[in-house]
Write an enzyme that holds these catalytic residues in place. Structure first.
Site, PDB file in Angstrom:
ATOM      1  N   ARG A 142       0.817  -1.233   0.000  1.00 36.28           N
ATOM      2  CA  ARG A 142       0.000   0.000   0.000  1.00 36.28           C
ATOM      3  C   ARG A 142       0.844   1.274   0.000  1.00 36.28           C
ATOM      4  O   ARG A 142       0.382   2.338   0.373  1.00 36.28           O
ATOM      5  CB  ARG A 142      -0.982   0.027   1.169  1.00 36.28           C
ATOM      6  CG  ARG A 142      -1.963  -1.126   1.170  1.00 36.28           C
ATOM      7  CD  ARG A 142      -3.177  -0.822   2.028  1.00 36.28           C
ATOM      8  NE  ARG A 142      -4.083  -1.962   2.022  1.00 36.28           N
ATOM      9  CZ  ARG A 142      -4.041  -2.937   2.926  1.00 36.28           C
ATOM     10  NH1 ARG A 142      -3.177  -2.884   3.901  1.00 36.28           N
ATOM     11  NH2 ARG A 142      -4.892  -3.936   2.848  1.00 36.28           N
ATOM     12  N   LYS A 175       2.953  11.556 -11.216  1.00 30.98           N
ATOM     13  CA  LYS A 175       2.116  10.684 -12.043  1.00 30.98           C
ATOM     14  C   LYS A 175       2.883   9.393 -12.296  1.00 30.98           C
ATOM     15  O   LYS A 175       4.021   9.429 -12.775  1.00 30.98           O
ATOM     16  CB  LYS A 175       1.800  11.335 -13.393  1.00 30.98           C
ATOM     17  CG  LYS A 175       0.646  12.309 -13.339  1.00 30.98           C
ATOM     18  CD  LYS A 175       0.266  12.735 -14.743  1.00 30.98           C
ATOM     19  CE  LYS A 175      -0.864  13.730 -14.729  1.00 30.98           C
ATOM     20  NZ  LYS A 175      -1.174  14.225 -16.090  1.00 30.98           N
ATOM     21  N   GLU A 216      -4.713  16.964 -11.001  1.00 31.06           N
ATOM     22  CA  GLU A 216      -5.252  17.326 -12.318  1.00 31.06           C
ATOM     23  C   GLU A 216      -6.769  17.467 -12.327  1.00 31.06           C
ATOM     24  O   GLU A 216      -7.469  16.862 -13.131  1.00 31.06           O
ATOM     25  CB  GLU A 216      -4.794  16.315 -13.384  1.00 31.06           C
ATOM     26  CG  GLU A 216      -4.900  16.909 -14.787  1.00 31.06           C
ATOM     27  CD  GLU A 216      -4.232  16.050 -15.849  1.00 31.06           C
ATOM     28  OE1 GLU A 216      -3.038  15.752 -15.698  1.00 31.06           O
ATOM     29  OE2 GLU A 216      -4.909  15.693 -16.810  1.00 31.06           O
ATOM     30  N   ARG A 260      -3.532  21.564 -14.104  1.00 30.73           N
ATOM     31  CA  ARG A 260      -2.455  20.625 -14.444  1.00 30.73           C
ATOM     32  C   ARG A 260      -2.616  20.051 -15.856  1.00 30.73           C
ATOM     33  O   ARG A 260      -1.624  19.680 -16.494  1.00 30.73           O
ATOM     34  CB  ARG A 260      -2.383  19.494 -13.415  1.00 30.73           C
ATOM     35  CG  ARG A 260      -1.243  18.537 -13.730  1.00 30.73           C
ATOM     36  CD  ARG A 260      -0.875  17.613 -12.603  1.00 30.73           C
ATOM     37  NE  ARG A 260       0.225  16.756 -13.014  1.00 30.73           N
ATOM     38  CZ  ARG A 260       0.938  15.990 -12.219  1.00 30.73           C
ATOM     39  NH1 ARG A 260       0.680  15.993 -10.922  1.00 30.73           N
ATOM     40  NH2 ARG A 260       1.905  15.235 -12.690  1.00 30.73           N
ATOM     41  N   ASN A 305      -0.400  18.738 -20.591  1.00 27.23           N
ATOM     42  CA  ASN A 305      -0.635  17.739 -21.646  1.00 27.23           C
ATOM     43  C   ASN A 305      -0.768  18.365 -23.024  1.00 27.23           C
ATOM     44  O   ASN A 305      -1.332  17.749 -23.932  1.00 27.23           O
ATOM     45  CB  ASN A 305      -1.888  16.920 -21.319  1.00 27.23           C
ATOM     46  CG  ASN A 305      -1.644  16.000 -20.150  1.00 27.23           C
ATOM     47  OD1 ASN A 305      -0.663  15.279 -20.125  1.00 27.23           O
ATOM     48  ND2 ASN A 305      -2.519  16.057 -19.168  1.00 27.23           N
ATOM     49  N   HIS A 364      -0.386  16.312 -26.142  1.00 28.21           N
ATOM     50  CA  HIS A 364      -0.434  14.902 -25.747  1.00 28.21           C
ATOM     51  C   HIS A 364      -1.683  14.177 -26.241  1.00 28.21           C
ATOM     52  O   HIS A 364      -1.676  12.953 -26.352  1.00 28.21           O
ATOM     53  CB  HIS A 364      -0.342  14.760 -24.225  1.00 28.21           C
ATOM     54  CG  HIS A 364       1.032  15.032 -23.678  1.00 28.21           C
ATOM     55  ND1 HIS A 364       1.702  16.218 -23.888  1.00 28.21           N
ATOM     56  CD2 HIS A 364       1.869  14.267 -22.925  1.00 28.21           C
ATOM     57  CE1 HIS A 364       2.882  16.174 -23.289  1.00 28.21           C
ATOM     58  NE2 HIS A 364       3.018  14.998 -22.692  1.00 28.21           N
ATOM     59  N   HIS A 402      -0.782  10.960 -27.856  1.00 30.36           N
ATOM     60  CA  HIS A 402      -1.139   9.636 -27.317  1.00 30.36           C
ATOM     61  C   HIS A 402      -1.839   8.792 -28.385  1.00 30.36           C
ATOM     62  O   HIS A 402      -1.669   7.572 -28.445  1.00 30.36           O
ATOM     63  CB  HIS A 402      -2.040   9.771 -26.087  1.00 30.36           C
ATOM     64  CG  HIS A 402      -1.296  10.201 -24.856  1.00 30.36           C
ATOM     65  ND1 HIS A 402      -1.915  10.536 -23.675  1.00 30.36           N
ATOM     66  CD2 HIS A 402       0.030  10.353 -24.619  1.00 30.36           C
ATOM     67  CE1 HIS A 402      -1.008  10.873 -22.776  1.00 30.36           C
ATOM     68  NE2 HIS A 402       0.177  10.766 -23.324  1.00 30.36           N
TER      69      HIS A 402
HETATM   70  P1  NAD Z   1      12.620   5.739 -21.874  1.00 32.09           P
HETATM   71  O1  NAD Z   1      12.417   5.618 -20.437  1.00 32.09           O
HETATM   72  O2  NAD Z   1      12.148   4.649 -22.749  1.00 32.09           O
HETATM   73  O3  NAD Z   1      14.164   6.022 -22.149  1.00 32.09           O
HETATM   74  C1  NAD Z   1      14.578   6.194 -23.467  1.00 32.09           C
HETATM   75  C2  NAD Z   1      15.733   5.240 -23.835  1.00 32.09           C
HETATM   76  O4  NAD Z   1      16.948   5.811 -23.345  1.00 32.09           O
HETATM   77  C3  NAD Z   1      15.645   3.871 -23.249  1.00 32.09           C
HETATM   78  O5  NAD Z   1      16.125   2.927 -24.169  1.00 32.09           O
HETATM   79  C4  NAD Z   1      16.583   3.948 -22.043  1.00 32.09           C
HETATM   80  O6  NAD Z   1      17.135   2.695 -21.689  1.00 32.09           O
HETATM   81  C5  NAD Z   1      17.660   4.846 -22.579  1.00 32.09           C
HETATM   82  N1  NAD Z   1      18.393   5.628 -21.602  1.00 32.09           N
HETATM   83  C6  NAD Z   1      17.927   6.176 -20.468  1.00 32.09           C
HETATM   84  N2  NAD Z   1      18.853   6.954 -19.924  1.00 32.09           N
HETATM   85  C7  NAD Z   1      19.946   6.879 -20.711  1.00 32.09           C
HETATM   86  C8  NAD Z   1      21.228   7.468 -20.672  1.00 32.09           C
HETATM   87  N3  NAD Z   1      21.536   8.360 -19.730  1.00 32.09           N
HETATM   88  N4  NAD Z   1      22.110   7.158 -21.629  1.00 32.09           N
HETATM   89  C9  NAD Z   1      21.771   6.306 -22.627  1.00 32.09           C
HETATM   90  N5  NAD Z   1      20.577   5.728 -22.742  1.00 32.09           N
HETATM   91  C10 NAD Z   1      19.659   6.018 -21.783  1.00 32.09           C
HETATM   92  O7  NAD Z   1      11.894   7.067 -22.448  1.00 32.09           O
HETATM   93  P2  NAD Z   1      11.687   8.544 -21.848  1.00 32.09           P
HETATM   94  O8  NAD Z   1      11.586   9.414 -23.026  1.00 32.09           O
HETATM   95  O9  NAD Z   1      12.653   8.863 -20.789  1.00 32.09           O
HETATM   96  O10 NAD Z   1      10.259   8.436 -21.139  1.00 32.09           O
HETATM   97  C11 NAD Z   1       9.108   8.222 -21.886  1.00 32.09           C
HETATM   98  C12 NAD Z   1       8.031   7.750 -20.943  1.00 32.09           C
HETATM   99  O11 NAD Z   1       7.756   8.758 -19.981  1.00 32.09           O
HETATM  100  C13 NAD Z   1       6.716   7.457 -21.640  1.00 32.09           C
HETATM  101  O12 NAD Z   1       6.216   6.223 -21.190  1.00 32.09           O
HETATM  102  C14 NAD Z   1       5.805   8.583 -21.177  1.00 32.09           C
HETATM  103  O13 NAD Z   1       4.453   8.220 -21.146  1.00 32.09           O
HETATM  104  C15 NAD Z   1       6.348   8.870 -19.817  1.00 32.09           C
HETATM  105  N6  NAD Z   1       6.035  10.212 -19.314  1.00 32.09           N
HETATM  106  C16 NAD Z   1       5.524  10.296 -18.055  1.00 32.09           C
HETATM  107  C17 NAD Z   1       5.242  11.534 -17.520  1.00 32.09           C
HETATM  108  C18 NAD Z   1       4.751  11.635 -16.111  1.00 32.09           C
HETATM  109  O14 NAD Z   1       4.351  12.738 -15.684  1.00 32.09           O
HETATM  110  N7  NAD Z   1       4.779  10.570 -15.331  1.00 32.09           N
HETATM  111  C19 NAD Z   1       5.486  12.698 -18.258  1.00 32.09           C
HETATM  112  C20 NAD Z   1       6.024  12.564 -19.534  1.00 32.09           C
HETATM  113  C21 NAD Z   1       6.298  11.309 -20.056  1.00 32.09           C
HETATM  114  N1  GLY Z   2       3.229  15.162 -18.001  1.00 31.38           N
HETATM  115  C1  GLY Z   2       1.962  15.678 -17.580  1.00 31.38           C
HETATM  116  C2  GLY Z   2       1.812  15.812 -16.118  1.00 31.38           C
HETATM  117  O1  GLY Z   2       2.687  15.488 -15.362  1.00 31.38           O
HETATM  118  O2  GLY Z   2       0.790  16.216 -15.669  1.00 31.38           O
END
Ligand code: NAD
Ligand code: GLY
Length: 363
Positions: A124, A146, A240, A244, A248, A251, A255
């Protein structure tokens, strides 16, 4: 060149925390000062990031926790799913991890989102720390709480709001980031200009080459300003229910591209880049901004080496996918639109106008 460590606070009452931004933070135990101690810490990462950075994090954490474990998820958006989540639960349970165990998410947004969601659910809720290693994760996904996994029917559909105890963004990790991933991160940096800070958009236009050259001072400013804007928005509306949603921008279309093509075909940031072009054009068609501003944004997105034309999924498929978006209400799609440079809001748009946007901006 090493930069001084910058700090951005995120104010959320008893869930407040800080974001540290700088060089050489990963291997220093001082970066994790004040984070809860426990009998064990668990690093969740993937093989790509582990081979580059987990030794440094182990060095820092070894002095703070009697036991430091590591879990490696498969690398990629396609693995932001139930099986990765389960892999974490099984590893935690098999190792006898208790409810004080601190999870460290070392990697990009995929690792951060899955590990954060696992932390929210395990017993939890156990404490967790975000250690983002992509530009996208440092400017966006690691901040704000998030957490989620994808469902085949929709992106980020299963998740929770769950804040980390700290975010440690070590700019040195960006040295090894592939160019395509740097571009994807730039999409989320650019996003903050139209929604909140027109002066920041101008700064990015002027400093894009320095960001491309991975100049540490430029990266430090981009990460810090992005985190300040995100902290300001999230502090007003953690879950949100209102403002907030402007985070997006781009997005909703993005998406649809990610889900329509299958997760991982386009990077999240690429889909957001193209989605921002579409959302800006939608704002223009709704009479909110002029063509010159849409062109300005489109040029910058193109200079950041991001796609500005979406895949030809067909407008009905886009509409169908966008109706699954979390911002939809009663089947009505709600878009983030730009009201004026640096100011955004949410609104519905007639399907006919959205179809025109899709027809104009898809291959
Ligand atoms: P990712 O986590 O897939 O990383 C991209 C690639 O880079 C991967 O292959 C990873 O192994 C590699 N990598 C990571 N760090 C590295 C480094 N320092 N050197 C070399 N390679 C490295 O992609 P991302 O763009 O970081 O994240 C995308 C994800 O984030 C999506 O799933 C998206 O939905 C999510 N997201 C979430 C939020 C949120 O608020 N939670 C906001 C925006 C995006
Ligand atoms: N990336 C959108 C949010 O964090 O709300």
């Amino acid at each position: 060149m090493r930069t001084q460590t910058e700090r951005v606070d995120i104010q959320l009452g008893d869930r407040s925390y800080d974001i540290l931004i700088g060089s050489g933070l990963l291997a220093q135990s001082v970066s994790f000062d004040g984070v809860q101690r426990a009998s064990s810490a668990v690093i969740v990462t993937n093989p790509t990031v582990a081979s580059l950075y987990s030794a440094q994090l182990h060095t820092a954490l070894r002095t703070l926790y009697p036991k430091v474990l590591q879990i490696e998820l498969q690398d990629g958006e396609a693995f932001k799913d139930w099986s990765s989540l389960n892999q974490i639960f099984e590893a935690l349970l098999s190792a006898g991890c208790d409810r004080k165990t601190v999870i460290y998410a070392l990697g990009g947004g995929v690792v951060g989102d899955v590990a954060g969601f696992a932390a929210a659910c395990y017993m939890r809720g156990v404490p967790f720390v975000q250690v983002p290693t992509t530009l996208l994760a440092q400017v966006d996904s690691s901040v704000g709480g998030k957490t989620a996994i994808n469902h085949p029917l929709g992106k980020n559909m299963i998740g929770a709001f769950y804040q980390p105890l700290r975010v440690v963004a070590d700019l040195d990790t960006l040295d090894t980031l592939p160019d395509r991933e740097l571009s994807a991160g730039l999409a989320e940096v650019i996003k903050y200009g139209p929604i909140a800070d027109d002066a920041f958009l101008s700064w990015i236009e002027t400093n894009l080459d320095a960001l491309w050259a991975r100049d540490k001072a430029a990266l430090a400013h981009a990460v810090k300003r992005s985190c300040e804007i995100k902290a300001w928005v999230v502090s007003q509306d953690e879950r949100e229910s209102g403002v907030r949603a402007i985070l997006n921008f781009g997005h909703t279309f993005g998406h649809a591209i990610e889900a329509g093509l299958g997760y991982g075909a386009w990077l999240h940031g690429e889909a957001v880049g193209c989605g921002m072009v579409m959302a800006a054009d939608l704002s223009r068609r709704l009479g909110l901004i002029d063509t010159a501003y849409v062109d300005r944004l489109t040029r910058l997105i193109e200079r950041a080496k991001l796609p500005i034309r979406g895949p030809a999924l067909g407008s009905e498929r886009y509409l169908e996918l966008m109706r699954v978006d979390k911002k939809s209400e009663g089947g009505e799609i709600r878009f983030v639109v730009i009201d004026a440079p640096g100011r955004a809001s949410m609104r519905a748009a007639p399907d006919a106008v959205v179809r025109d946007v899709i027809a104009t901006h898809t291959a």
